[in-house]
Design a protein around this motif. Structure first.
Motif, PDB file in Angstrom:
ATOM      1  N   UNK A  97      -3.668 -33.803  27.239  1.00 15.30           N
ATOM      2  CA  UNK A  97      -2.682 -33.271  26.317  1.00 15.30           C
ATOM      3  C   UNK A  97      -3.173 -33.257  24.884  1.00 15.30           C
ATOM      4  N   UNK A  98      -2.790 -32.195  24.171  1.00 12.62           N
ATOM      5  CA  UNK A  98      -3.078 -32.083  22.739  1.00 12.62           C
ATOM      6  C   UNK A  98      -1.830 -32.489  21.969  1.00 12.62           C
ATOM      7  N   UNK A  99      -1.990 -33.327  20.963  1.00 10.07           N
ATOM      8  CA  UNK A  99      -0.840 -33.833  20.225  1.00 10.07           C
ATOM      9  C   UNK A  99      -0.090 -32.690  19.543  1.00 10.07           C
ATOM     10  N   UNK A 100       1.242 -32.686  19.706  1.00  5.18           N
ATOM     11  CA  UNK A 100       2.098 -31.672  19.089  1.00  5.18           C
ATOM     12  C   UNK A 100       2.523 -32.178  17.720  1.00  5.18           C
ATOM     13  N   UNK A 101       2.176 -31.429  16.683  1.00  2.62           N
ATOM     14  CA  UNK A 101       2.403 -31.904  15.320  1.00  2.62           C
ATOM     15  C   UNK A 101       3.862 -31.822  14.897  1.00  2.62           C
ATOM     16  N   UNK A 102       4.631 -30.911  15.465  1.00  2.00           N
ATOM     17  CA  UNK A 102       6.054 -30.789  15.123  1.00  2.00           C
ATOM     18  C   UNK A 102       6.823 -30.356  16.363  1.00  2.00           C
ATOM     19  N   UNK A 103       8.022 -30.897  16.535  1.00  2.00           N
ATOM     20  CA  UNK A 103       8.816 -30.545  17.713  1.00  2.00           C
ATOM     21  C   UNK A 103       9.111 -29.050  17.758  1.00  2.00           C
ATOM     22  N   UNK A 104       9.184 -28.431  16.591  1.00  2.00           N
ATOM     23  CA  UNK A 104       9.453 -26.988  16.550  1.00  2.00           C
ATOM     24  C   UNK A 104       8.304 -26.175  17.146  1.00  2.00           C
ATOM     25  N   UNK A 105       7.118 -26.798  17.301  1.00  2.00           N
ATOM     26  CA  UNK A 105       5.959 -26.099  17.879  1.00  2.00           C
ATOM     27  C   UNK A 105       6.001 -26.048  19.405  1.00  2.00           C
ATOM     28  N   UNK A 106       6.924 -26.771  20.019  1.00  2.00           N
ATOM     29  CA  UNK A 106       7.003 -26.803  21.481  1.00  2.00           C
ATOM     30  C   UNK A 106       7.436 -25.434  22.003  1.00  2.00           C
ATOM     31  N   UNK A 107       6.686 -24.914  22.967  1.00  2.52           N
ATOM     32  CA  UNK A 107       6.956 -23.592  23.529  1.00  2.52           C
ATOM     33  C   UNK A 107       7.727 -23.726  24.837  1.00  2.52           C
TER      34      UNK A 107
END
Length: 266
Positions: free
Chosen positions: A165-175
């Motif tokens: 997994x690659x770290x997601x920098x912001x929850x808004x970036x979740x697809x």
């Protein structure tokens, strides 16, 4: 539900004051507070309570640092200082592992390490106890490897598979409908497909790929989320079996080959 006069009475008692002392603290007369909490005498012997005005309420809030939602029945927390701060999602992992040259390693979280990871994900000493390695294909980001546990994602991932997994920098970036490893206070480490409602409803909906009915969708509050990692690669010991159509096609090709061989012999 408590009325506004009862809320004010509770504030007076909280600070061990009488009506007169309370009135002086907020800059109004004692009669004003008496009429709010006890009521004005009426001709029939009853008492009619006065509704506090905006200025009085604002003075109470300012003088005693009162949570406005408490006064209006939207919260049971009286003081602003008692409101638990809602943690915001961090744009970077709390701890990373790096080589002596400064290149980031991939930290491996096995199923045995999951329980400890929930408490130690931000502890450098704990992260150092986990295996780490360099993956040439994983660059431009922080990556972590998790061992799959359970069968909720069967058809896509199997128990014992490794997901990177690659770290997601912001929850808004979740697809939407992509697969993520979500680490949360209540559910620990889970691997799920995600529907993102973090901006409008402050939550994520987690879905399983296994459709046998034992893994229903559920939601998780944004404030409970500690880390999210987007799955970008995986390794599996499960060798996929050919689907039925492929089996039949292979059988048909074999028969045609046998027929052609017999014809050529004659």
């Amino acid at each position: 539900m408590f009325q506004i006069d009862e809320k004010i009475t509770a504030i007076i008692h909280r600070f061990n004051l009488n009506n007169y002392a309370f009135s002086k603290r907020i800059g109004v007369t004692g009669t004003t507070i008496d009429s709010i909490v006890n009521g004005r005498p009426q001709n029939d012997g009853s008492r009619k309570k006065t509704k506090p005005g905006y200025d009085v309420l604002l003075a109470i809030i300012d003088a005693f640092d009162i949570n406005p939602d408490y006064l209006f029945g939207k919260s049971d927390v009286m003081l602003n200082s008692e409101i638990k701060s809602i943690p915001t999602y961090s744009g970077m992992p709390h701890v990373i592992s790096a080589t002596t040259e400064g290149h980031e390693n991939v930290v491996f979280v096995s199923t045995k390490a999951r329980a400890g990871y929930l408490n130690g994900y931000g502890d450098p000493d704990f992260i150092e106890t986990l295996p780490s390695f360099k993956m040439p294909l994983l660059t431009n980001g922080t990556f972590r490897c998790f061992e799959v546990q359970g069968n909720s994602m069967v058809q896509t991932f199997y128990n014992g598979d490794l997901v990177f997994g690659k770290y997601v920098e912001a929850l808004s970036d979740i697809k939407n409908n992509e697969v993520y490893i979500v680490i949360s206070k209540n559910d620990g480490v889970v691997l799920k497909r995600v529907i993102n409602h973090s901006e409008d409803q402050q939550k994520l909906i987690l879905k399983s790929d296994n459709q046998d009915g034992n893994f229903p969708n559920y939601e998780i509050s944004s404030e409970d989320i500690m880390e999210v990692w987007q799955v970008v690669m995986y390794a599996s010991g499960q060798i996929p079996k050919p689907v039925d159509v492929f089996d039949k096609l292979q059988e048909l090709e074999s028969k045609i080959f046998n027929i052609e061989s017999k014809i050529q012999k004659h």
